[in-house]
Write a protein that holds these residues in place. Sequence first.
Motif, PDB file in Angstrom:
ATOM      1  N   ALA A 139     -77.644  25.530  22.233  1.00 32.66           N
ATOM      2  CA  ALA A 139     -77.160  24.549  21.255  1.00 32.66           C
ATOM      3  C   ALA A 139     -77.423  25.017  19.834  1.00 32.66           C
ATOM      4  N   GLU A 140     -78.534  25.712  19.620  1.00 31.13           N
ATOM      5  CA  GLU A 140     -78.819  26.241  18.278  1.00 31.13           C
ATOM      6  C   GLU A 140     -77.749  27.250  17.865  1.00 31.13           C
ATOM      7  N   LYS A 143     -74.587  25.199  16.998  1.00 27.53           N
ATOM      8  CA  LYS A 143     -74.665  24.488  15.718  1.00 27.53           C
ATOM      9  C   LYS A 143     -74.525  25.448  14.533  1.00 27.53           C
ATOM     10  N   LYS A 144     -75.048  26.643  14.697  1.00 27.04           N
ATOM     11  CA  LYS A 144     -74.922  27.644  13.625  1.00 27.04           C
ATOM     12  C   LYS A 144     -73.484  28.143  13.509  1.00 27.04           C
ATOM     13  N   PRO A 147     -70.582  24.648  12.255  1.00 31.55           N
ATOM     14  CA  PRO A 147     -71.192  23.654  11.365  1.00 31.55           C
ATOM     15  C   PRO A 147     -70.318  22.420  11.150  1.00 31.55           C
ATOM     16  N   GLY A 149     -68.376  21.169  13.575  1.00 30.41           N
ATOM     17  CA  GLY A 149     -68.108  20.561  14.870  1.00 30.41           C
ATOM     18  C   GLY A 149     -67.151  21.380  15.715  1.00 30.41           C
ATOM     19  N   SER A 174     -79.296  18.410  22.472  1.00 30.98           N
ATOM     20  CA  SER A 174     -79.490  19.036  21.162  1.00 30.98           C
ATOM     21  C   SER A 174     -78.292  18.932  20.238  1.00 30.98           C
ATOM     22  N   ILE A 175     -77.106  18.637  20.790  1.00 27.69           N
ATOM     23  CA  ILE A 175     -75.932  18.494  19.910  1.00 27.69           C
ATOM     24  C   ILE A 175     -75.663  17.026  19.575  1.00 27.69           C
ATOM     25  N   THR A 178     -74.254  15.610  16.108  1.00 26.53           N
ATOM     26  CA  THR A 178     -73.349  16.573  15.486  1.00 26.53           C
ATOM     27  C   THR A 178     -71.914  16.229  15.893  1.00 26.53           C
ATOM     28  N   ILE A 180     -70.145  18.361  17.552  1.00 30.36           N
ATOM     29  CA  ILE A 180     -69.858  19.246  18.684  1.00 30.36           C
ATOM     30  C   ILE A 180     -69.900  18.415  19.962  1.00 30.36           C
TER      31      ILE A 180
END
Length: 318
Positions: A139-140, A143-144, A147, A149, A174-175, A178, A180
């Motif tokens: 998920a990290e 997200k990177k 940004p 979605g 984790s999302i 956001t 995503i």
Amino acid sequence: MKLMGSRAAVAAVMLAGALASAQAAEKKQLYFVPNGAVDFWKLAEAGMKKAQAELPNYAIQIKYPEQSSAAIQDRLLDDLVANGAAGIMVSSVDPKTQTEALDKVAGQTLLFTTDSDAPRSKRAAYIGSSNKDAGRQAAEILKKALPNGGKCIAFAGLPGADNARERLEGIRESIQGTKIEILDVRADDMDQARAKRNVEDILTARSDVNCMIGVYAYNTPQIYLALQEAGKLGQITVVGFDNDQATLGGIKDGSIAGTVVQQPFEWGYQGMKDMARYLEGDKSFIPADGLIIIPTQIIDKSNVDGFIAQVKTWLSAK
């Protein structure tokens, strides 16, 4: 005299052969049973090879099921128990339906799990990744890379297996908050041709999808291949798990955002060593929760070259 000498030599050879066979039979048998025959397990085999060199009183083997089927894997486990296995480490195809079969195995021999745990079974310990943590790391990467979605489809061999389910749970947790989202999870039962067709079907049916997640080691290379053939490499964000060569190559050329790698070499090495320790009466290394966690790692363009070098070192281990 010459005839007698010849007979004595033959007898000596036969005696040496019998002693060698007896010594081999005395060795305790340790087995590793994966959930399917895919290249991902080559690093586990390398780790087992290193363990074998340090465990001369054990005979260590990997046994692949003919298909990624719970029933077929159960039959293989039964055969190994009947063959006198002292210990078995297994990546369960479907822990929920295999609990009874695994309990039967655990009642007759030492049972460890790896990769895909069976926490409700009577296994002595699990050694492997925290799949939920691995999902959080994936998920990290997402997200990177996204940004603003994204709409994602996940592809997995066995979505019901704990490893896939927990990875996806980690991502979803984790999302949250956001833009995503994971729209769907497509299963392929560890059939790589089907895995590629699943990607092709999405490319045809869903023009809104701009993100694909390869949950099993071979899923990301099949995503890469389908995108390459469709002329869409670089147009869709790809995040994967594990360290297939095609995945690492895609990270190097920028068409894959990143992957979360496990350490199957250590599963094979530490798993065999730990089973031997257990059989010799030392259980002190097993945590209260039975989980021996070997950390996962994010690989992206910043560290992919160093990781490729490390893989080569593992595969060349003696």
